[in-house]
Design a protein around this motif. Sequence first.
Motif, PDB file in Angstrom:
ATOM      1  N   LEU A  92       0.825  -1.202   0.000  1.00 50.31           N
ATOM      2  CA  LEU A  92       0.000   0.000   0.000  1.00 50.31           C
ATOM      3  C   LEU A  92       0.865   1.260   0.000  1.00 50.31           C
ATOM      4  CD1 LEU A  92      -2.777   1.304   0.116  1.00 50.31           C
ATOM      5  CD2 LEU A  92      -2.689   1.082   2.611  1.00 50.31           C
ATOM      6  N   LEU A  93       1.937   1.257   0.766  1.00 46.27           N
ATOM      7  CA  LEU A  93       2.837   2.412   0.775  1.00 46.27           C
ATOM      8  C   LEU A  93       3.448   2.661  -0.600  1.00 46.27           C
ATOM      9  CD1 LEU A  93       4.616   1.943   4.210  1.00 46.27           C
ATOM     10  CD2 LEU A  93       3.020   3.750   3.556  1.00 46.27           C
ATOM     11  N   VAL A  94       3.853   1.611  -1.276  1.00 47.86           N
ATOM     12  CA  VAL A  94       4.411   1.747  -2.629  1.00 47.86           C
ATOM     13  C   VAL A  94       3.347   2.318  -3.567  1.00 47.86           C
ATOM     14  CG1 VAL A  94       5.273   0.455  -4.623  1.00 47.86           C
ATOM     15  CG2 VAL A  94       6.154  -0.041  -2.341  1.00 47.86           C
ATOM     16  N   THR A  95       2.137   1.802  -3.467  1.00 48.71           N
ATOM     17  CA  THR A  95       1.042   2.291  -4.302  1.00 48.71           C
ATOM     18  C   THR A  95       0.774   3.774  -4.035  1.00 48.71           C
ATOM     19  OG1 THR A  95       0.028   0.115  -4.395  1.00 48.71           O
ATOM     20  CG2 THR A  95      -1.407   1.982  -4.839  1.00 48.71           C
ATOM     21  N   MET A  96       0.749   4.161  -2.772  1.00 47.91           N
ATOM     22  CA  MET A  96       0.504   5.565  -2.415  1.00 47.91           C
ATOM     23  C   MET A  96       1.611   6.462  -2.964  1.00 47.91           C
ATOM     24  SD  MET A  96      -2.372   5.657  -0.837  1.00 47.91           S
ATOM     25  CE  MET A  96      -2.333   7.270  -0.120  1.00 47.91           C
ATOM     26  N   GLN A  97       2.851   5.992  -2.902  1.00 51.16           N
ATOM     27  CA  GLN A  97       3.959   6.774  -3.455  1.00 51.16           C
ATOM     28  C   GLN A  97       3.794   6.963  -4.959  1.00 51.16           C
ATOM     29  OE1 GLN A  97       7.317   4.530  -2.104  1.00 51.16           O
ATOM     30  NE2 GLN A  97       7.309   5.450  -0.075  1.00 51.16           N
ATOM     31  N   LYS A  98       3.335   5.926  -5.655  1.00 53.99           N
ATOM     32  CA  LYS A  98       3.097   6.046  -7.089  1.00 53.99           C
ATOM     33  C   LYS A  98       2.023   7.084  -7.379  1.00 53.99           C
ATOM     34  CE  LYS A  98       4.331   1.277  -8.195  1.00 53.99           C
ATOM     35  NZ  LYS A  98       3.786  -0.033  -8.571  1.00 53.99           N
ATOM     36  N   LEU A  99       0.955   7.060  -6.609  1.00 49.35           N
ATOM     37  CA  LEU A  99      -0.137   8.012  -6.804  1.00 49.35           C
ATOM     38  C   LEU A  99       0.295   9.437  -6.489  1.00 49.35           C
ATOM     39  CD1 LEU A  99      -3.214   6.096  -5.353  1.00 49.35           C
ATOM     40  CD2 LEU A  99      -2.840   6.760  -7.724  1.00 49.35           C
TER      41      LEU A  99
END
Length: 102
Positions: A92-99
């Motif tokens: 989830l943290l990786v996904t949030m960073q992408k967003l």
Amino acid sequence: MQLTDHCDTERKSHHPEHVKKDMVNRLNRVEGQIRGIKGMIEKDVYCDDIITQLSATQSALNSVAKILLEGHLKGCVVDRLNDGDDVVLDELLVTMQKLMRK
């Protein structure tokens, strides 16, 4: 972004049909906007008008991402945490960073 249904070995989303239909409708509109922007460029439309359309298109894509993220948090993330799978937090943290790069 794919969502996990960890009962399967393959990652899949599990959105209700009405949510999928809403996202598909939004993406169809984005597709039309992109075609329109291409046409504007081909017709040498004023740059500021094209940028305005690009901004509207990006906003529409962001709205789809928000819908996906909400479903991911309320469904996949909660389910995996309840099953003791804390790896989902790192994902989830990786996904949030992408967003947030946008």
